[in-house]
Motif scaffolding. Structure first.
Motif, short mmCIF file in Angstrom:
data_model
loop_
_atom_site.label_atom_id
_atom_site.label_comp_id
_atom_site.label_asym_id
_atom_site.label_seq_id
_atom_site.Cartn_x
_atom_site.Cartn_y
_atom_site.Cartn_z
N LEU A 1 -7.50 2.91 -0.69
CA LEU A 1 -7.05 1.60 -1.14
C LEU A 1 -8.22 0.62 -1.12
O LEU A 1 -8.79 0.34 -0.05
CB LEU A 1 -5.92 1.09 -0.24
N GLU B 1 -1.43 -8.35 -0.46
CA GLU B 1 -1.18 -9.31 0.61
C GLU B 1 -1.01 -10.74 0.08
O GLU B 1 -0.14 -11.48 0.53
CB GLU B 1 -2.33 -9.26 1.63
N ARG C 1 -5.88 -4.31 -1.99
CA ARG C 1 -5.28 -4.69 -0.71
C ARG C 1 -5.04 -6.21 -0.67
O ARG C 1 -3.97 -6.68 -0.26
CB ARG C 1 -6.19 -4.28 0.44
N PRO D 1 -0.47 1.21 3.43
CA PRO D 1 -1.64 0.46 2.95
C PRO D 1 -2.68 0.23 4.04
O PRO D 1 -3.89 0.24 3.77
CB PRO D 1 -1.03 -0.86 2.47
N GLU E 1 -10.42 -2.92 -1.48
CA GLU E 1 -10.22 -4.24 -0.89
C GLU E 1 -9.56 -5.21 -1.88
O GLU E 1 -8.76 -6.05 -1.49
CB GLU E 1 -11.56 -4.80 -0.41
N ARG F 1 -1.27 1.73 -5.80
CA ARG F 1 0.14 1.50 -5.46
C ARG F 1 1.07 2.16 -6.46
O ARG F 1 2.16 2.62 -6.09
CB ARG F 1 0.42 -0.01 -5.35
N TRP G 1 4.10 -1.64 -0.22
CA TRP G 1 3.01 -1.49 -1.18
C TRP G 1 2.99 -2.52 -2.31
O TRP G 1 2.00 -2.59 -3.05
CB TRP G 1 3.04 -0.08 -1.79
#
Length: 412
Positions: free
Chosen positions: A194, A203, A199, A188, A196, A8, A126
């Motif tokens: 990217l 989130e 990510r 994303p 896991e 990011r 992001w």
């Protein structure tokens, strides 16, 4: 525990590079202005019309660009606009007088309008809320870095290859970046590199986000949050427009500096602006650690920046060009600090699907303020001087801080 990764930050670095080249292109005119005024026999009022051509199209197109970015996606939308501004900037080299210069300036404004909405949308996509101030500061630093690079680079081009080369070189650099952006950017959800863990980090951080975000254009315009950002930006933008377009002319008119002196000193306020952008990223994080909620941390940061604008209000008291530059540095720091807080608020209080639209519309309102102030400078600077205008810039920002606190009272 899996390492969450830093993709990011590479993404926001790419946005920052684009912002640098965007502002380098637009700042080329301010450095060439003394040369072009002589070349085309322009008065300050005619030059202000050239600046207004850029501001008018930029003002209108920010709302349009924000909608296009939300519709096409950040990758394709930003690429199209970057190609457009690169070509429009290069076209300045073919101007034959102030009317044609104004035409090309208008094309540049229409295409450059996507930069800030695209940056804000990227931050929203992001970054989790706690990292958004620093991410926004990173791409906002590009605005002042571009302005900082412009005086020495463009002056070098003028001295060795003529004024036309300044526009050709800065426009070509933007075209190179456009290709790099299209190759390197994905959302994303689509980015194959990217991990896991990162990510999940992005989130999961959204659980701390502002609730009840407007999700449609109609909801955005009806929300108190929109006007809490738009009105202070309207009042703050005149300062940045003045620093961008009139510092070289001020130094020539008031202190009779030559092109080499301008190249030597005019970049310093934009270096100070970088530190203001950094402060806009670090202060909210520190305030939240001390117990301030997310919205309050942004409001305090904006207010501190507005108070610092008292510095450039005192430029009329300067006894030397060095003191004037130092006070411009205070102004650059102050504006980017308060503006960074307002841009971060945009990504905080609007849904990802509408943040480009919201950012674009607040930008349109902001640039309306900048355009009106530029018109005022063109009408009054040659008659009354610059000093009353610098005082007005500080007063506008202080009023903007009051508006922000009033309209966002109770919002958490």
């Amino acid at each position: 525990m899996l390492k969450k990764g830093n993709l990011r930050w590479w993404i926001i670095g790419l946005v920052t590079l684009g912002t640098i080249l965007n502002y380098l292109a637009r700042s080329t005119l301010s450095v060439t202005a003394p040369t072009l005024k002589e070349e085309f026999s322009m008065s300050t009022e005619q030059y202000s019309w050239v600046v207004l051509a850029f501001q008018a199209t930029y003002t209108i197109m920010q709302s349009v660009a924000g909608g296009i970015l939300d519709a096409l996606g950040t990758r394709l939308g930003f690429f199209i606009f970057a190609v457009g501004w690169g070509l429009a900037n290069m076209a300045h080299a073919f101007a034959t007088g102030w009317p044609s210069l104004a035409l090309f300036r208008g094309l540049l404004g229409a295409t450059e309008a996507a930069a800030i909405p695209a940056g804000t949308k990227t931050v929203s996509e992001w970054f989790p809320p706690k990292e958004r101030p620093l991410a926004t500061s990173a791409f906002q630093m590009g605005t002042s870095v571009g302005n900082m690079i412009a005086p020495p680079l463009v002056a070098f081009c003028i001295l060795y290859w003529g004024w036309e080369s300044g526009f050709i070189v800065t426009g070509a650099l933007s075209l190179v970046w456009a290709g790099l952006w299209y190759w390197g950017y994905r959302s994303p959800a689509e980015h194959k590199k990217l991990g896991e863990a990162e990510r999940a980090y992005i989130e999961e951080g959204r659980a701390d986000d502002v609730q009840g975000k407007p999700a449609t254009r109609k909801e955005v315009l009806k929300s108190r949050s929109f006007w809490a950002i738009a009105i202070p930006r309207f009042l703050a933008e005149p300062a940045w427009q003045t620093f961008n377009f009139f510092i070289p002319l001020y130094l020539v008119a008031v202190w009779q500096l030559d092109l080499k002196s301008i190249a030597l000193w005019a970049w310093l306020p934009f270096l100070a602006a970088d530190f203001g952008s950094l402060a806009a990223g670090l202060l909210p994080t520190w305030l939240m650690k001390k117990g301030a909620n997310l919205i309050t941390s942004r409001k305090i940061t904006m207010t501190v920046g507005a108070l610092c604008m008292i510095g450039p209000a005192c430029i009329g008291l300067a006894g030397s060009p060095g003191v004037a530059i130092a006070l411009f540095c205070v102004g650059g720091f102050a504006h980017q600090m308060l503006n960074g807080a307002l841009l971060t608020l945009c990504s905080d209080v609007f849904d990802t699907k509408t943040v480009g639209t919201a950012s674009g519309m607040t930008g349109t309102i902001a640039w309306t303020g900048g355009m009106m102030f530029t018109f005022l400078i063109g009408k009054s600077a040659d008659v009354y001087g610059y000093d009353p205008l610098f005082v007005a810039l500080a007063a506008l920002d202080l009023v903007g801080a009051v508006v922000l606190w009033v309209l966002l009272r109770g919002r958490k």
